[in-house]
Design an enzyme around this catalytic site. Sequence first.
Site, PDB file in Angstrom:
ATOM      1  CG  HIS A 255      -1.687   1.293   1.376  1.00  0.00           C
ATOM      2  ND1 HIS A 255      -1.460   2.198   2.384  1.00  0.00           N
ATOM      3  CD2 HIS A 255      -2.672   1.832   0.608  1.00  0.00           C
ATOM      4  CE1 HIS A 255      -2.280   3.232   2.252  1.00  0.00           C
ATOM      5  NE2 HIS A 255      -3.023   3.027   1.183  1.00  0.00           N
ATOM      6  CB  SER A 256       0.952   4.269   0.282  1.00  0.00           C
ATOM      7  OG  SER A 256       1.337   5.612   0.151  1.00  0.00           O
ATOM      8  CB  ALA A 257       5.791   4.141   0.819  1.00  0.00           C
TER       9      ALA A 257
END
EC number: 3.5.1.9
Length: 284
Positions: free
Chosen positions: A129-131
């Site tokens: 998720h995300s980074a």
Amino acid sequence: MSQQYPQTNDVPYLFSNTSTAYHTVDICKVNTSLKDSVPRFWLIYIHGGGWSDPNIQANTFSQIRDELLKEKDILAHISGIAAVNYRLSGDPSEGRNARYPDHLDDVKRAIGFLDSRYGFEDRYIVVGHSAGATLAFQLAMEPETSSLPTPKKPLAILGASGIYDLRRLLNSIWHVVKYREEYVHMLEGAFGPGGFAYGEQSEGRCSSEWDLASPAKATSYGSSWCNAQLAMLVHSPDDELVPLEQSTQFATVLESSLPPGVVQTRFDLAGSHDDIWRKPEGIT
């Protein structure tokens, strides 16, 4: 439901004088038997938090894990579920002084540790998720040359609300004053300083490193990720922190180098950036 399966949190995966409290992994064993013919996989989660937020770690996956443990059809094909912690950036005074590729090296160490214990080789799926999605696809883009033993590439990767082009991310939010300083601090803390300004091409060594670390800048997935069976990108159009274009443009990059049908997308998830893991129904 989750209590039916053995769980161990904060398991160390690095045993040296350089290990830290971040070098841990949460493990949930579902079915590690290899005695039948049912294909099973490990599911490995990489958390987000902009490489720097100490409040977003492996335990943020617990809700999604518990939802998965209710799905019998899914569990039939899962050997185990793990969530990885890694060193963070952003505040050296608090021990968060990691710099690329430190985060990626830690993820590789964790996967190597899990493989040495459970022997899944390439039979694993990475969810980021995300980074964490950045890190997931950095595993696929990285060539098989490293100072660290490199685990086999995963059969599948799912990136949720991912950051895939670092410079494009900064340029896309530059006009939003309340985010500008925060994003500069986040990205320079994780990937090194650079003279960035909206609409300008970054110059110098660090800008090159930013591009080298950006999954959307890689063009050789067909050769670096030969065993790919699924590359899935999911994103919400309501995401207020990472623009949808990060995923749509990266999908084009992946489709240009991976076999037909490998790349799948869902850009209709509802909710904000963090709703992906706070409200796990969609991602599950």
